[in-house]
Design a protein around this motif. Sequence first.
Motif, PDB file in Angstrom:
ATOM      1  N   TRP A   1       0.826  -1.211   0.000  1.00  0.00           N
ATOM      2  CA  TRP A   1       0.000   0.000   0.000  1.00  0.00           C
ATOM      3  C   TRP A   1       0.860   1.261   0.000  1.00  0.00           C
ATOM      4  O   TRP A   1       0.596   2.191  -0.746  1.00  0.00           O
ATOM      5  CB  TRP A   1      -0.962   0.020   1.187  1.00  0.00           C
ATOM      6  CG  TRP A   1      -1.655   1.346   1.310  1.00  0.00           C
ATOM      7  CD1 TRP A   1      -1.478   2.266   2.299  1.00  0.00           C
ATOM      8  CD2 TRP A   1      -2.592   1.916   0.395  1.00  0.00           C
ATOM      9  NE1 TRP A   1      -2.257   3.371   2.059  1.00  0.00           N
ATOM     10  CE2 TRP A   1      -2.951   3.185   0.889  1.00  0.00           C
ATOM     11  CE3 TRP A   1      -3.153   1.491  -0.798  1.00  0.00           C
ATOM     12  CZ2 TRP A   1      -3.836   4.024   0.230  1.00  0.00           C
ATOM     13  CZ3 TRP A   1      -4.049   2.329  -1.448  1.00  0.00           C
ATOM     14  CH2 TRP A   1      -4.386   3.566  -0.933  1.00  0.00           C
ATOM     15  N   LYS A   2       1.896   1.292   0.818  1.00  0.00           N
ATOM     16  CA  LYS A   2       2.743   2.484   0.920  1.00  0.00           C
ATOM     17  C   LYS A   2       3.380   2.810  -0.435  1.00  0.00           C
ATOM     18  O   LYS A   2       3.389   3.959  -0.867  1.00  0.00           O
ATOM     19  CB  LYS A   2       3.811   2.269   1.990  1.00  0.00           C
ATOM     20  CG  LYS A   2       4.609   3.496   2.311  1.00  0.00           C
ATOM     21  CD  LYS A   2       5.542   3.196   3.483  1.00  0.00           C
ATOM     22  CE  LYS A   2       6.355   4.402   3.860  1.00  0.00           C
ATOM     23  NZ  LYS A   2       7.238   4.118   4.996  1.00  0.00           N
ATOM     24  N   GLU A   3       3.870   1.783  -1.122  1.00  0.00           N
ATOM     25  CA  GLU A   3       4.480   1.988  -2.441  1.00  0.00           C
ATOM     26  C   GLU A   3       3.442   2.455  -3.460  1.00  0.00           C
ATOM     27  O   GLU A   3       3.708   3.359  -4.255  1.00  0.00           O
ATOM     28  CB  GLU A   3       5.147   0.691  -2.925  1.00  0.00           C
ATOM     29  CG  GLU A   3       6.341   0.274  -2.104  1.00  0.00           C
ATOM     30  CD  GLU A   3       5.992  -0.397  -0.773  1.00  0.00           C
ATOM     31  OE1 GLU A   3       6.905  -0.528   0.051  1.00  0.00           O
ATOM     32  OE2 GLU A   3       4.820  -0.779  -0.552  1.00  0.00           O
ATOM     33  N   PHE A   4       2.253   1.842  -3.403  1.00  0.00           N
ATOM     34  CA  PHE A   4       1.178   2.249  -4.308  1.00  0.00           C
ATOM     35  C   PHE A   4       0.773   3.692  -4.043  1.00  0.00           C
ATOM     36  O   PHE A   4       0.659   4.490  -4.968  1.00  0.00           O
ATOM     37  CB  PHE A   4      -0.027   1.310  -4.138  1.00  0.00           C
ATOM     38  CG  PHE A   4      -1.193   1.665  -5.011  1.00  0.00           C
ATOM     39  CD1 PHE A   4      -1.181   1.357  -6.355  1.00  0.00           C
ATOM     40  CD2 PHE A   4      -2.305   2.314  -4.482  1.00  0.00           C
ATOM     41  CE1 PHE A   4      -2.257   1.685  -7.174  1.00  0.00           C
ATOM     42  CE2 PHE A   4      -3.378   2.646  -5.280  1.00  0.00           C
ATOM     43  CZ  PHE A   4      -3.352   2.332  -6.632  1.00  0.00           C
ATOM     44  N   ARG A   5       0.587   4.028  -2.768  1.00  0.00           N
ATOM     45  CA  ARG A   5       0.184   5.387  -2.391  1.00  0.00           C
ATOM     46  C   ARG A   5       1.197   6.417  -2.864  1.00  0.00           C
ATOM     47  O   ARG A   5       0.840   7.437  -3.448  1.00  0.00           O
ATOM     48  CB  ARG A   5       0.017   5.470  -0.876  1.00  0.00           C
ATOM     49  CG  ARG A   5      -0.411   6.844  -0.382  1.00  0.00           C
ATOM     50  CD  ARG A   5      -0.458   6.906   1.125  1.00  0.00           C
ATOM     51  NE  ARG A   5       0.742   6.480   1.801  1.00  0.00           N
ATOM     52  CZ  ARG A   5       1.849   7.208   1.928  1.00  0.00           C
ATOM     53  NH1 ARG A   5       1.917   8.401   1.405  1.00  0.00           N
ATOM     54  NH2 ARG A   5       2.890   6.736   2.580  1.00  0.00           N
ATOM     55  N   LYS A   6       2.477   6.138  -2.650  1.00  0.00           N
ATOM     56  CA  LYS A   6       3.525   7.084  -3.083  1.00  0.00           C
ATOM     57  C   LYS A   6       3.617   7.153  -4.605  1.00  0.00           C
ATOM     58  O   LYS A   6       3.754   8.231  -5.176  1.00  0.00           O
ATOM     59  CB  LYS A   6       4.868   6.685  -2.488  1.00  0.00           C
ATOM     60  CG  LYS A   6       4.981   6.999  -1.025  1.00  0.00           C
ATOM     61  CD  LYS A   6       6.357   6.658  -0.494  1.00  0.00           C
ATOM     62  CE  LYS A   6       6.481   7.071   0.960  1.00  0.00           C
ATOM     63  NZ  LYS A   6       7.827   6.832   1.465  1.00  0.00           N
ATOM     64  N   GLY A   7       3.544   5.987  -5.256  1.00  0.00           N
ATOM     65  CA  GLY A   7       3.639   5.952  -6.710  1.00  0.00           C
ATOM     66  C   GLY A   7       2.509   6.684  -7.398  1.00  0.00           C
ATOM     67  O   GLY A   7       2.695   7.293  -8.455  1.00  0.00           O
ATOM     68  N   LYS A   8       1.330   6.638  -6.804  1.00  0.00           N
ATOM     69  CA  LYS A   8       0.149   7.289  -7.383  1.00  0.00           C
ATOM     70  C   LYS A   8      -0.080   8.690  -6.804  1.00  0.00           C
ATOM     71  O   LYS A   8      -1.027   9.359  -7.183  1.00  0.00           O
ATOM     72  CB  LYS A   8      -1.098   6.431  -7.155  1.00  0.00           C
ATOM     73  CG  LYS A   8      -1.015   5.019  -7.711  1.00  0.00           C
ATOM     74  CD  LYS A   8      -0.816   4.989  -9.207  1.00  0.00           C
ATOM     75  CE  LYS A   8      -2.081   5.336  -9.911  1.00  0.00           C
ATOM     76  NZ  LYS A   8      -1.939   5.350 -11.367  1.00  0.00           N
ATOM     77  N   ARG A   9       0.774   9.084  -5.858  1.00  0.00           N
ATOM     78  CA  ARG A   9       0.666  10.408  -5.202  1.00  0.00           C
ATOM     79  C   ARG A   9      -0.720  10.627  -4.594  1.00  0.00           C
ATOM     80  O   ARG A   9      -1.361  11.656  -4.773  1.00  0.00           O
ATOM     81  CB  ARG A   9       1.012  11.514  -6.172  1.00  0.00           C
ATOM     82  CG  ARG A   9       2.424  11.432  -6.668  1.00  0.00           C
ATOM     83  CD  ARG A   9       2.756  12.553  -7.588  1.00  0.00           C
ATOM     84  NE  ARG A   9       4.142  12.421  -7.999  1.00  0.00           N
ATOM     85  CZ  ARG A   9       4.638  12.932  -9.076  1.00  0.00           C
ATOM     86  NH1 ARG A   9       3.877  13.639  -9.889  1.00  0.00           N
ATOM     87  NH2 ARG A   9       5.907  12.773  -9.372  1.00  0.00           N
ATOM     88  N   ILE A  10      -1.157   9.629  -3.856  1.00  0.00           N
ATOM     89  CA  ILE A  10      -2.488   9.665  -3.243  1.00  0.00           C
ATOM     90  C   ILE A  10      -2.479  10.575  -2.025  1.00  0.00           C
ATOM     91  O   ILE A  10      -1.575  10.509  -1.196  1.00  0.00           O
ATOM     92  CB  ILE A  10      -2.929   8.242  -2.850  1.00  0.00           C
ATOM     93  CG1 ILE A  10      -3.085   7.405  -4.125  1.00  0.00           C
ATOM     94  CG2 ILE A  10      -4.205   8.259  -2.030  1.00  0.00           C
ATOM     95  CD1 ILE A  10      -3.311   5.938  -3.871  1.00  0.00           C
ATOM     96  N   ARG A  11      -3.507  11.412  -1.938  1.00  0.00           N
ATOM     97  CA  ARG A  11      -3.661  12.331  -0.815  1.00  0.00           C
ATOM     98  C   ARG A  11      -5.081  12.221  -0.252  1.00  0.00           C
ATOM     99  O   ARG A  11      -5.974  11.649  -0.881  1.00  0.00           O
ATOM    100  CB  ARG A  11      -3.409  13.767  -1.285  1.00  0.00           C
ATOM    101  CG  ARG A  11      -1.984  14.016  -1.753  1.00  0.00           C
ATOM    102  CD  ARG A  11      -1.708  15.483  -2.033  1.00  0.00           C
ATOM    103  NE  ARG A  11      -2.702  16.131  -2.874  1.00  0.00           N
ATOM    104  CZ  ARG A  11      -2.624  16.227  -4.206  1.00  0.00           C
ATOM    105  NH1 ARG A  11      -1.635  15.689  -4.852  1.00  0.00           N
ATOM    106  NH2 ARG A  11      -3.564  16.857  -4.872  1.00  0.00           N
ATOM    107  N   VAL A  12      -5.264  12.804   0.918  1.00  0.00           N
ATOM    108  CA  VAL A  12      -6.590  12.859   1.546  1.00  0.00           C
ATOM    109  C   VAL A  12      -7.566  13.486   0.553  1.00  0.00           C
ATOM    110  O   VAL A  12      -7.257  14.495  -0.081  1.00  0.00           O
ATOM    111  CB  VAL A  12      -6.540  13.676   2.856  1.00  0.00           C
ATOM    112  CG1 VAL A  12      -7.939  13.894   3.410  1.00  0.00           C
ATOM    113  CG2 VAL A  12      -5.648  12.988   3.882  1.00  0.00           C
TER     114      VAL A  12
END
Length: 107
Positions: A70-81
């Motif tokens: 999840w952390k890698e996916f979140r960073k790779g996709k630049r996911i924010r609140v």
Amino acid sequence: MATIFENKRIEKNDTENRMRFPSKANIGHLPFACSNDGQSGKLQVIDEKGFQWTLTCRKQNGIVYFTDGWKEFRKGKRIRVGHRITLYKDDDSFGSGSQYKITVKEN
């Protein structure tokens, strides 16, 4: 034909090491999902650009989370609140089988 399992708005807690699914989420019915607390399973998902990600689904105290990956996916996709994640199964009409897909959209 697509089957949507979850359409979730990202909250602050989801921007850390894991993403929590609401208790009413359909994700617990996915074939990879764990049925008992403490169990986990891997899910291969394809994003809107065709990139494949491996996410671990874990169930703790009756709540389902994406943990490893999840952390890698979140960073790779630049996911924010405030972003919205949609997880669905796409049944390919050309006979190549089903694929799990994930999209990220800004609100």
